[in-house]
Motif scaffolding. Sequence first.
Motif, PDB file in Angstrom:
ATOM      1  N   LYS A  62       0.830  -1.213   0.000  1.00 29.30           N
ATOM      2  CA  LYS A  62       0.000   0.000   0.000  1.00 29.30           C
ATOM      3  C   LYS A  62       0.866   1.265   0.000  1.00 29.30           C
ATOM      4  CE  LYS A  62      -3.651   2.381   2.387  1.00 29.30           C
ATOM      5  NZ  LYS A  62      -3.962   2.777   3.743  1.00 29.30           N
ATOM      6  N   GLU A  63       1.851   1.300   0.854  1.00 30.76           N
ATOM      7  CA  GLU A  63       2.655   2.523   1.024  1.00 30.76           C
ATOM      8  C   GLU A  63       3.788   2.656   0.011  1.00 30.76           C
ATOM      9  OE1 GLU A  63       2.563   5.252   2.844  1.00 30.76           O
ATOM     10  OE2 GLU A  63       0.675   4.771   3.832  1.00 30.76           O
ATOM     11  N   LYS A  64       4.238   1.528  -0.552  1.00 35.34           N
ATOM     12  CA  LYS A  64       5.362   1.519  -1.507  1.00 35.34           C
ATOM     13  C   LYS A  64       6.530   2.409  -1.056  1.00 35.34           C
ATOM     14  CE  LYS A  64       2.465   0.598  -5.523  1.00 35.34           C
ATOM     15  NZ  LYS A  64       1.147   0.784  -4.832  1.00 35.34           N
ATOM     16  N   PRO A  65       7.126   2.111   0.100  1.00 36.41           N
ATOM     17  CA  PRO A  65       8.246   2.947   0.549  1.00 36.41           C
ATOM     18  C   PRO A  65       9.479   2.735  -0.329  1.00 36.41           C
ATOM     19  CG  PRO A  65       8.057   1.000   1.924  1.00 36.41           C
ATOM     20  CD  PRO A  65       6.882   0.964   0.992  1.00 36.41           C
ATOM     21  N   ASP A  66      10.366   3.724  -0.359  1.00 34.66           N
ATOM     22  CA  ASP A  66      11.641   3.553  -1.083  1.00 34.66           C
ATOM     23  C   ASP A  66      12.595   2.730  -0.235  1.00 34.66           C
ATOM     24  OD1 ASP A  66      11.192   5.479  -3.360  1.00 34.66           O
ATOM     25  OD2 ASP A  66      10.796   6.771  -1.627  1.00 34.66           O
ATOM     26  N   ILE A  67      12.492   2.942   1.078  1.00 35.67           N
ATOM     27  CA  ILE A  67      13.429   2.285   2.000  1.00 35.67           C
ATOM     28  C   ILE A  67      12.659   1.732   3.195  1.00 35.67           C
ATOM     29  CG2 ILE A  67      15.541   2.610   3.392  1.00 35.67           C
ATOM     30  CD1 ILE A  67      15.963   5.268   1.781  1.00 35.67           C
ATOM     31  N   ILE A  68      13.018   0.529   3.615  1.00 40.37           N
ATOM     32  CA  ILE A  68      12.441  -0.034   4.843  1.00 40.37           C
ATOM     33  C   ILE A  68      13.549  -0.093   5.882  1.00 40.37           C
ATOM     34  CG2 ILE A  68      11.434  -2.092   5.932  1.00 40.37           C
ATOM     35  CD1 ILE A  68      10.030  -2.670   3.275  1.00 40.37           C
ATOM     36  N   VAL A  69      13.288   0.484   7.057  1.00 39.12           N
ATOM     37  CA  VAL A  69      14.280   0.508   8.137  1.00 39.12           C
ATOM     38  C   VAL A  69      13.741  -0.278   9.330  1.00 39.12           C
ATOM     39  CG1 VAL A  69      15.620   2.002   9.683  1.00 39.12           C
ATOM     40  CG2 VAL A  69      15.116   2.763   7.360  1.00 39.12           C
ATOM     41  N   PRO A  70      14.237  -1.494   9.547  1.00 42.07           N
ATOM     42  CA  PRO A  70      13.783  -2.254  10.715  1.00 42.07           C
ATOM     43  C   PRO A  70      14.403  -1.687  11.993  1.00 42.07           C
ATOM     44  CG  PRO A  70      14.662  -3.691   8.995  1.00 42.07           C
ATOM     45  CD  PRO A  70      15.092  -2.296   8.671  1.00 42.07           C
ATOM     46  N   GLU A  71      13.579  -1.588  13.023  1.00 39.05           N
ATOM     47  CA  GLU A  71      14.057  -1.064  14.295  1.00 39.05           C
ATOM     48  C   GLU A  71      14.049  -2.128  15.377  1.00 39.05           C
ATOM     49  OE1 GLU A  71      13.024   1.717  18.003  1.00 39.05           O
ATOM     50  OE2 GLU A  71      11.706   0.266  17.084  1.00 39.05           O
ATOM     51  N   ILE A  72      13.396  -3.247  15.111  1.00 32.03           N
ATOM     52  CA  ILE A  72      13.303  -4.326  16.100  1.00 32.03           C
ATOM     53  C   ILE A  72      13.681  -5.655  15.449  1.00 32.03           C
ATOM     54  CG2 ILE A  72      11.543  -3.259  17.581  1.00 32.03           C
ATOM     55  CD1 ILE A  72       9.525  -5.095  15.999  1.00 32.03           C
ATOM     56  N   GLU A  73      13.802  -6.680  16.304  1.00 29.27           N
ATOM     57  CA  GLU A  73      14.176  -7.998  15.764  1.00 29.27           C
ATOM     58  C   GLU A  73      12.970  -8.812  15.332  1.00 29.27           C
ATOM     59  OE1 GLU A  73      16.331  -8.971  19.231  1.00 29.27           O
ATOM     60  OE2 GLU A  73      18.144  -8.044  18.467  1.00 29.27           O
ATOM     61  N   ALA A  74      11.831  -8.594  16.026  1.00 34.47           N
ATOM     62  CA  ALA A  74      10.667  -9.444  15.782  1.00 34.47           C
ATOM     63  C   ALA A  74       9.906  -9.059  14.515  1.00 34.47           C
ATOM     64  CB  ALA A  74       9.743  -9.392  17.003  1.00 34.47           C
ATOM     65  N   ILE A  75      10.480  -9.397  13.376  1.00 31.30           N
ATOM     66  CA  ILE A  75       9.865  -9.101  12.071  1.00 31.30           C
ATOM     67  C   ILE A  75       9.923 -10.373  11.237  1.00 31.30           C
ATOM     68  CG2 ILE A  75      10.139  -7.755   9.924  1.00 31.30           C
ATOM     69  CD1 ILE A  75      11.519  -5.598  11.603  1.00 31.30           C
ATOM     70  N   ARG A  76       8.872 -10.646  10.474  1.00 32.94           N
ATOM     71  CA  ARG A  76       8.888 -11.799   9.560  1.00 32.94           C
ATOM     72  C   ARG A  76       9.851 -11.444   8.424  1.00 32.94           C
ATOM     73  NH1 ARG A  76       8.511 -16.247  10.846  1.00 32.94           N
ATOM     74  NH2 ARG A  76       6.602 -15.874  11.947  1.00 32.94           N
ATOM     75  N   THR A  77      11.071 -11.958   8.515  1.00 33.14           N
ATOM     76  CA  THR A  77      12.116 -11.507   7.587  1.00 33.14           C
ATOM     77  C   THR A  77      11.913 -12.013   6.157  1.00 33.14           C
ATOM     78  OG1 THR A  77      13.482 -13.263   8.489  1.00 33.14           O
ATOM     79  CG2 THR A  77      13.910 -11.043   9.282  1.00 33.14           C
ATOM     80  N   GLU A  78      11.088 -13.059   5.983  1.00 30.47           N
ATOM     81  CA  GLU A  78      10.794 -13.505   4.603  1.00 30.47           C
ATOM     82  C   GLU A  78      10.211 -12.346   3.797  1.00 30.47           C
ATOM     83  OE1 GLU A  78      10.214 -15.294   7.278  1.00 30.47           O
ATOM     84  OE2 GLU A  78       9.831 -17.415   6.833  1.00 30.47           O
ATOM     85  N   ALA A  79       9.408 -11.524   4.462  1.00 26.07           N
ATOM     86  CA  ALA A  79       8.803 -10.376   3.772  1.00 26.07           C
ATOM     87  C   ALA A  79       9.892  -9.420   3.291  1.00 26.07           C
ATOM     88  CB  ALA A  79       7.833  -9.650   4.706  1.00 26.07           C
ATOM     89  N   LEU A  80      10.909  -9.215   4.120  1.00 28.40           N
ATOM     90  CA  LEU A  80      11.979  -8.283   3.743  1.00 28.40           C
ATOM     91  C   LEU A  80      12.803  -8.841   2.586  1.00 28.40           C
ATOM     92  CD1 LEU A  80      13.170  -7.093   7.266  1.00 28.40           C
ATOM     93  CD2 LEU A  80      11.421  -6.123   5.780  1.00 28.40           C
ATOM     94  N   LEU A  81      13.079 -10.135   2.637  1.00 32.24           N
ATOM     95  CA  LEU A  81      13.841 -10.777   1.552  1.00 32.24           C
ATOM     96  C   LEU A  81      13.059 -10.645   0.234  1.00 32.24           C
ATOM     97  CD1 LEU A  81      14.945 -13.830   3.701  1.00 32.24           C
ATOM     98  CD2 LEU A  81      16.553 -12.262   2.615  1.00 32.24           C
ATOM     99  N   TYR A  82      11.745 -10.798   0.324  1.00 29.58           N
ATOM    100  CA  TYR A  82      10.882 -10.699  -0.855  1.00 29.58           C
ATOM    101  C   TYR A  82      10.894  -9.273  -1.431  1.00 29.58           C
ATOM    102  CZ  TYR A  82       6.485 -10.242  -3.455  1.00 29.58           C
ATOM    103  OH  TYR A  82       5.538  -9.943  -4.413  1.00 29.58           O
ATOM    104  N   TRP A  83      10.678  -8.283  -0.558  1.00 29.59           N
ATOM    105  CA  TRP A  83      10.575  -6.899  -1.052  1.00 29.59           C
ATOM    106  C   TRP A  83      11.919  -6.348  -1.502  1.00 29.59           C
ATOM    107  CZ3 TRP A  83       6.207  -4.941  -2.632  1.00 29.59           C
ATOM    108  CH2 TRP A  83       5.019  -5.469  -2.118  1.00 29.59           C
ATOM    109  N   GLU A  84      12.977  -6.872  -0.947  1.00 34.39           N
ATOM    110  CA  GLU A  84      14.308  -6.446  -1.418  1.00 34.39           C
ATOM    111  C   GLU A  84      14.492  -6.885  -2.874  1.00 34.39           C
ATOM    112  OE1 GLU A  84      18.292  -6.111   1.006  1.00 34.39           O
ATOM    113  OE2 GLU A  84      18.127  -8.155   0.232  1.00 34.39           O
TER     114      GLU A  84
END
Length: 383
Positions: A62-84
């Motif tokens: 929805k937001e289509k950010p240019d950059i994602i900055v994680p601030e915590i550890e508890a994130i489903r990292t598969e999503a980050l690998l996908y969007w990268e």
Amino acid sequence: MKKIMLLGSGELGKEFVISAKRLGLTVVAVDKYKDAPAMQVSDAYYIVNMLDKKSLDKVIAKEKPDIIVPEIEAIRTEALLYWEKKGIQISPCAKAVDLTMNRDKIRDFAAKKVKVRTANYLYANSYEEFVINAKRIGFPNVVKPVMSSSGKGQSIVRKSSDLKAAWKFAVTGMRGDKEKVIIEEFIQFESEITLLTIRQKNKKTLFVEPIGHRQEKGDYRESWIPAKIAKPHLAKAKLMAKKITDALGGYGIFGVEFFLTKNEVIFSELSPRPHDTGMVTLISQDLNEFDLHLRAILGIPIRPIKYYGPSSSVAILGTKKGKVKSISGLQNALSIQETDVRVFGKKETWPNRRMAVALARGKNTETAVKIAKNAAQKIKIRI
Ligand SMILES: Nc1ncnc2c1ncn2[C@@H]1O[C@H](COP(=O)(O)OP(=O)(O)OP(=O)(O)O)[C@@H](O)[C@H]1O
Ligand SMILES: [Mg+2]
């Protein structure tokens, strides 16, 4: 103007948003609860369960950010690998975030792949295995859930009869549903440091002066800059930090933690983001850890940091559980020379919840800590 999506909106995220807003960026803050510190200063916010890939994907799409900055550890990292892969910049990179999400991945990576010195360690997936492996590591040892942070579920096992309580404490303090702990050799360190390490695009890796800190119940109480460290030890720590961060890749700041014994520099763990002990940089220098993270992420070359002298930060913790009615004592705390305070604006408090931080400068680090402690004592949280 670039749009940043911040995943995790705590006090470190709040300072990061302030740095980003100063450079005119748009920031969307995300966390699992409303009124989180960073949401109070961001352009927009979302309440999302970041461990759920579907929910995370939805808000990113929805937001289509240019950059994602994680601030915590508890994130489903598969999503980050996908969007990268889809072209969104992840800070510092999805691989680093994925490897540091749980203690086991980054520990194996550091000890076995990069081959830096760490405490000896073993894992356990059940109580039976825990008893066997804790004895193999020997006593005392340190037990931590592989999925936890800020000392949650962490304890020291001094003898066999402590094992049962340590396992129970670890399992109740962990995140996620897979019971797994790491058992580490207890390091009788003289001191511990965080070495803020900045990986830059097409520029060499930089380091902030080493930060000393004291921990209680696995969580930081005070930090100061510069930490006392022998020159050869600092050189060694820098080399180790560079080796690990190069192997992880990406651009941004990393908080690399080390134990220092008389003769050794031992890697402990690392955050691919600003570090809580690094809040001292809010008073010690012109470019704080959040400015440095942002500049590295944006590919802005970082000029030499100007230091203002020995400085410290002291965490101000909640004592009782309840809704925050008021925070008083600012006048008294801020009347002290060379002090500052950051109030995180958390609406709820509980014992040991970090609510604010007192900052100070002094003629040496011991004095700076004393002044910051004095300021911290003047702040009262009323519920
Ligand atoms: N093997 C060890 N030997 C001695 N002390 C240890 C050991 N492991 C951890 N500690 C102590 O506990 C503190 C917290 O441990 P660690 O950094 O692994 O946990 P954490 O939950 O990730 O904490 P944080 O999120 O605050 O960084 C360390 O800074 C250190 O003081
Ligand atoms: Mg730590």
